[in-house]
Design an enzyme around this catalytic site. Structure first.
Site, PDB file in Angstrom:
ATOM      1  N   HIS A 136       0.826  -1.217   0.000  1.00 23.09           N
ATOM      2  CA  HIS A 136       0.000   0.000   0.000  1.00 23.09           C
ATOM      3  C   HIS A 136       0.860   1.267   0.000  1.00 23.09           C
ATOM      4  O   HIS A 136       0.382   2.341  -0.355  1.00 23.09           O
ATOM      5  CB  HIS A 136      -0.968   0.001   1.192  1.00 23.09           C
ATOM      6  CG  HIS A 136      -0.346   0.363   2.505  1.00 23.09           C
ATOM      7  ND1 HIS A 136       0.161  -0.574   3.379  1.00 23.09           N
ATOM      8  CD2 HIS A 136      -0.141   1.572   3.101  1.00 23.09           C
ATOM      9  CE1 HIS A 136       0.640   0.032   4.449  1.00 23.09           C
ATOM     10  NE2 HIS A 136       0.465   1.339   4.312  1.00 23.09           N
ATOM     11  N   ASP A 174      -0.122  -7.571   2.299  1.00 20.75           N
ATOM     12  CA  ASP A 174       0.327  -6.207   2.022  1.00 20.75           C
ATOM     13  C   ASP A 174       1.850  -6.133   2.019  1.00 20.75           C
ATOM     14  O   ASP A 174       2.469  -5.543   2.902  1.00 20.75           O
ATOM     15  CB  ASP A 174      -0.271  -5.274   3.083  1.00 20.75           C
ATOM     16  CG  ASP A 174       0.004  -3.808   2.790  1.00 20.75           C
ATOM     17  OD1 ASP A 174       0.423  -3.489   1.660  1.00 20.75           O
ATOM     18  OD2 ASP A 174      -0.180  -2.986   3.702  1.00 20.75           O
ATOM     19  N   SER A 185       4.968   1.966   7.860  1.00 20.93           N
ATOM     20  CA  SER A 185       4.533   0.784   7.117  1.00 20.93           C
ATOM     21  C   SER A 185       5.676   0.205   6.292  1.00 20.93           C
ATOM     22  O   SER A 185       6.381   0.928   5.588  1.00 20.93           O
ATOM     23  CB  SER A 185       3.377   1.149   6.182  1.00 20.93           C
ATOM     24  OG  SER A 185       2.234   1.496   6.916  1.00 20.93           O
TER      25      SER A 185
END
Length: 218
Positions: free
Chosen positions: A71, A102, A170
């Site tokens: 993402h 992800d 992330s």
């Protein structure tokens, strides 16, 4: 004898630097892990049609393969990697899992002998164990935080942790006390829309990352 001992102590007090710093066992672990692993952690900046997406990446091969969250780079027109020493490289997208995991693999060219992370068996992770996180929250590169594994979500196959994970983290590593990656930071629970971190973050178990990396070598 006592007089001699006191004299030696007095001499040593002059020899030892006044600003000498001593660290307890936990501090030593934190310092050791950070100094060992932070050179293998990078900032990821993805240029999108509507702005920038920023995240973190782990160098997984000495010739420039980097693991991050999908993402972070989804829809990117171009991707830049900034290493811990400030070097900036263009990166290309290599692969993502066939599943909805992800994760994404990036590649920078013209490099060799880069420091890399190592992975531990995430099946051995226990609720309550200490963890460390390195990431780039809000652009503050190579930030270290610590916490514990708060919960294991067996249904969604992810770890929950109270180690501070914020936007920009992330794709970064969740580490055990040996400096091994046990998870990849994915998201936080943020009912206030990123105004604050409330201590509920999530990570993809390292075994999922290892399976994905192995699949790219076929």
């Amino acid at each position: 004898m006592k007089k001699i001992f006191l004299t030696l102590c007095t001499i040593l007090s002059f020899i030892l630097p006044v600003n000498a710093q001593y660290y307890d066992k936990e501090e030593q672990v934190n310092i050791s892990v950070y100094e060992k692993i932070s050179p293998a952690i990078v900032s990821v900046t993805a240029h999108l049609s509507d702005g920038l997406s920023e995240g973190t990446g782990c160098i997984v091969s000495s010739d420039g393969n980097i693991l991050t969250g999908f993402h972070v780079i989804e829809g990117a027109k171009n991707i830049e990697i900034t290493t811990s020493n400030g070097q900036i490289y263009k990166a290309k997208f290599v692969a993502k899992p066939d599943s909805k995991k992800d994760l994404a693999l990036l590649k920078i060219e013209g490099v060799n002998s880069l420091p890399t992370v190592s992975f531990a068996d995430s099946e051995e992770v226990k609720v309550g164990q200490k963890v460390l996180s390195i990431g780039n929250p809000f652009g503050f590169s190579n930030t270290l935080t610590q916490g514990i594994i708060s919960r294991i979500d067996y249904v969604k196959n992810r770890f929950q942790t109270d180690a501070a994970i914020n936007p920009g983290c992330s794709g970064g590593p969740i580490l055990n006390s040996s400096g091994e990656v046990i998870g990849i930071s994915q998201s936080i629970y943020n009912p206030d829309h990123n105004i604050s971190n409330i201590g509920i973050g999530f990570a993809i178990p390292s075994n999922e990352a290892v399976k994905f990396l192995a699949s790219t070598q076929r």
